[in-house]
Design a protein around this motif. Sequence first.
Motif, PDB file in Angstrom:
ATOM      1  N   ARG A 106     -12.740  85.069 -35.944  1.00 47.45           N
ATOM      2  CA  ARG A 106     -11.650  85.212 -34.983  1.00 47.45           C
ATOM      3  C   ARG A 106     -12.175  85.067 -33.564  1.00 47.45           C
ATOM      4  N   ARG A 107     -11.480  84.256 -32.755  1.00 48.86           N
ATOM      5  CA  ARG A 107     -11.934  83.990 -31.402  1.00 48.86           C
ATOM      6  C   ARG A 107     -11.736  85.203 -30.516  1.00 48.86           C
ATOM      7  N   ASN A 108     -12.763  85.511 -29.739  1.00 47.53           N
ATOM      8  CA  ASN A 108     -12.649  86.603 -28.779  1.00 47.53           C
ATOM      9  C   ASN A 108     -11.946  86.098 -27.530  1.00 47.53           C
ATOM     10  N   ILE A 109     -10.873  86.787 -27.134  1.00 48.83           N
ATOM     11  CA  ILE A 109     -10.104  86.412 -25.952  1.00 48.83           C
ATOM     12  C   ILE A 109     -10.371  87.437 -24.861  1.00 48.83           C
ATOM     13  N   PRO A 110     -11.127  87.086 -23.821  1.00 47.95           N
ATOM     14  CA  PRO A 110     -11.403  88.042 -22.731  1.00 47.95           C
ATOM     15  C   PRO A 110     -10.117  88.510 -22.081  1.00 47.95           C
ATOM     16  N   GLN A 111     -10.026  89.820 -21.845  1.00 48.71           N
ATOM     17  CA  GLN A 111      -8.814  90.411 -21.282  1.00 48.71           C
ATOM     18  C   GLN A 111      -8.820  90.431 -19.757  1.00 48.71           C
ATOM     19  N   THR A 112      -9.938  90.075 -19.151  1.00 49.83           N
ATOM     20  CA  THR A 112     -10.034  90.069 -17.694  1.00 49.83           C
ATOM     21  C   THR A 112     -10.452  88.678 -17.224  1.00 49.83           C
ATOM     22  N   SER A 113     -10.114  88.366 -15.975  1.00 54.53           N
ATOM     23  CA  SER A 113     -10.478  87.061 -15.419  1.00 54.53           C
ATOM     24  C   SER A 113     -11.983  87.017 -15.167  1.00 54.53           C
ATOM     25  N   GLU A 114     -12.570  85.847 -15.386  1.00 56.33           N
ATOM     26  CA  GLU A 114     -14.004  85.698 -15.190  1.00 56.33           C
ATOM     27  C   GLU A 114     -14.370  85.433 -13.731  1.00 56.33           C
ATOM     28  N   ARG A 115     -13.397  85.056 -12.933  1.00 56.87           N
ATOM     29  CA  ARG A 115     -13.644  84.796 -11.509  1.00 56.87           C
ATOM     30  C   ARG A 115     -12.334  84.979 -10.750  1.00 56.87           C
ATOM     31  N   THR A 116     -12.435  85.529  -9.534  1.00 56.05           N
ATOM     32  CA  THR A 116     -11.261  85.711  -8.680  1.00 56.05           C
ATOM     33  C   THR A 116     -11.580  85.202  -7.278  1.00 56.05           C
ATOM     34  N   LEU A 117     -10.727  84.314  -6.762  1.00 54.00           N
ATOM     35  CA  LEU A 117     -10.898  83.762  -5.424  1.00 54.00           C
ATOM     36  C   LEU A 117      -9.704  84.145  -4.554  1.00 54.00           C
ATOM     37  N   ASP A 118      -9.958  84.288  -3.264  1.00 52.13           N
ATOM     38  CA  ASP A 118      -8.892  84.568  -2.312  1.00 52.13           C
ATOM     39  C   ASP A 118      -8.057  83.309  -2.079  1.00 52.13           C
ATOM     40  N   ALA A 119      -6.751  83.484  -1.977  1.00 52.27           N
ATOM     41  CA  ALA A 119      -5.838  82.373  -1.690  1.00 52.27           C
ATOM     42  C   ALA A 119      -4.852  82.803  -0.619  1.00 52.27           C
ATOM     43  N   PRO A 120      -5.314  83.044   0.611  1.00 52.11           N
ATOM     44  CA  PRO A 120      -4.414  83.495   1.678  1.00 52.11           C
ATOM     45  C   PRO A 120      -3.404  82.423   2.048  1.00 52.11           C
ATOM     46  N   ASP A 121      -2.205  82.856   2.426  1.00 53.04           N
ATOM     47  CA  ASP A 121      -1.107  81.975   2.855  1.00 53.04           C
ATOM     48  C   ASP A 121      -0.518  81.145   1.730  1.00 53.04           C
ATOM     49  N   LEU A 122      -0.780  81.530   0.478  1.00 51.53           N
ATOM     50  CA  LEU A 122      -0.110  80.854  -0.632  1.00 51.53           C
ATOM     51  C   LEU A 122       1.391  81.153  -0.552  1.00 51.53           C
ATOM     52  N   VAL A 123       2.197  80.112  -0.523  1.00 49.80           N
ATOM     53  CA  VAL A 123       3.644  80.281  -0.349  1.00 49.80           C
ATOM     54  C   VAL A 123       4.251  80.873  -1.624  1.00 49.80           C
ATOM     55  N   ASP A 124       4.955  81.979  -1.482  1.00 46.09           N
ATOM     56  CA  ASP A 124       5.599  82.650  -2.613  1.00 46.09           C
ATOM     57  C   ASP A 124       6.976  82.019  -2.827  1.00 46.09           C
ATOM     58  N   ASP A 125       6.977  80.876  -3.518  1.00 48.22           N
ATOM     59  CA  ASP A 125       8.220  80.135  -3.762  1.00 48.22           C
ATOM     60  C   ASP A 125       8.185  79.613  -5.195  1.00 48.22           C
ATOM     61  N   TYR A 126       9.125  80.073  -6.001  1.00 46.47           N
ATOM     62  CA  TYR A 126       9.177  79.733  -7.423  1.00 46.47           C
ATOM     63  C   TYR A 126       9.341  78.231  -7.649  1.00 46.47           C
ATOM     64  N   TYR A 127       9.996  77.524  -6.733  1.00 47.16           N
ATOM     65  CA  TYR A 127      10.374  76.135  -6.952  1.00 47.16           C
ATOM     66  C   TYR A 127       9.275  75.138  -6.599  1.00 47.16           C
ATOM     67  N   LEU A 128       8.183  75.586  -6.015  1.00 49.22           N
ATOM     68  CA  LEU A 128       7.114  74.683  -5.591  1.00 49.22           C
ATOM     69  C   LEU A 128       6.048  74.546  -6.675  1.00 49.22           C
ATOM     70  N   ASN A 129       5.160  73.571  -6.483  1.00 46.23           N
ATOM     71  CA  ASN A 129       4.054  73.316  -7.417  1.00 46.23           C
ATOM     72  C   ASN A 129       2.793  73.068  -6.594  1.00 46.23           C
ATOM     73  N   LEU A 130       2.038  74.136  -6.366  1.00 51.52           N
ATOM     74  CA  LEU A 130       0.965  74.113  -5.368  1.00 51.52           C
ATOM     75  C   LEU A 130      -0.445  74.149  -5.953  1.00 51.52           C
TER      76      LEU A 130
END
Length: 454
Positions: free
Chosen positions: A119-143
């Motif tokens: 059975r494949r082990n699925i990590p429950q936490t992200s392996e890397r996290t990067l800052d993304a300041p000013d990311l537009v919070d808009d459901y209709y966009l594809n950024l």
Amino acid sequence: MDAGSWISSVNLKDQSRCPLQEQFMQRKNARENLDRFIPNRSAMDFDYAHYMLTEGRKGKENPTSNSPSREAYRKRLAETFNMNRTRILAFKNKPPVPVESFPREFSSSLNHDKPTKSRRNIPQTSERTLDAPDLVDDYYLNLLDWGSCNVLAIALGNTVYLWDASNGSTSELVSIDEEDGPITSVNWAPDGRHIAIGLNNSEVQLWDSTANRQLRTLRGGHRSRVGSLAWNNHILTTGGMDGTIINNDVRIREHIVETYRGHEQEVCGLKWSSSGQQLASGGNDNLLHIWDRSMASSNSATQWLHRLEDHISAVKALAWCPFQSNLLASGGGGGDRCIKFWNTHTGACLNSVDTGSQVCALLWNKNERELLSSHGFTQNQLTLWKYPSMVKMAELNGHTSRVLFMAQSPDGCTVASAAADETLRFWNVFGVPEVAKPAPKSNPEPFAHVNRIR
């Protein structure tokens, strides 16, 4: 209509944050605060416990009254009746003794002939996290998009940044003027070198990421922002807030070659099938359209192949199945919350699953029959589903706001997710693909290894 852009009443952003810088956060101990233990009465030996609490203490309290021979006898008796135990309480039952259905020699030969898949082990936490300041919070966009050359592109406000996954380096591709922004969509061409950038002013720019220069600007097609993009070889398909879908041939000056009209509101999802024959489009009008290139017309607006009205909220999340060419998955917004599966040849809805929250993005596993979805309120999680049973395999948490965008690495193993919490996280959710076994050499004809009789 689904919730689109969100404007905060108080802006508390830290101006010192740099885009795509890795975050280092201390992980919590998963076993903290687990301090309650309840004994299991059925697994305890009460006679032994009574002896240890009463008679067993007498020898230790009066050691001088015991002769050496008496002490030796006591130790021997304790060993015989298994009274050298130090634990009185029991907290769980002993595991049952396994029963062998077959003799060991038979079972070992069976296991050798047919190995079981681990059975494949699925990590429950992200392996890397990067800052993304000013990311537009808009459901209709594809950024967010991940190109075939292993470079990830993300639009933050008026700037497109490139993150090279092979070495972790970050570079700025372009920053546009305030009156033209913000950037509303990004999408890599199949070659992984050229990238299309949709703008709030209805234009689309084409860039060469290797030479870091702009190639051309597509104008005149849309009347408002371009929130969705999809490549099909040399054809760039654009979807706008005006509800129109345009096929642009980027090789020629008069780039508009086909127009699809069927949506009454903004087109927020566009995906070409792997064959390049069918296009799926989703809109804020709750409609899902399937378009076929064989029905395309350069003289007039093209008629859709299927107009699907089952969703009751905006349809942004779209994903074509990699192992069944006519299978499409679609996800609805906050008022719908459903993942639906479609046969695009017949237009039939094969299944519908209520996920309980807004579906923002969908990705298929390229190596297994699995589907990954990203969600909004209340858990802001990524959910891995087994297809076709749609049993939940894992829920990945870490984002603190809705997970608007997802992109998949070229090898299909890693998924990047960008959320309204202004973080970009990387998940090793799809595992490592198995090494393909070489195909056995086939004989040119039956019994080729047998000598011919002449």
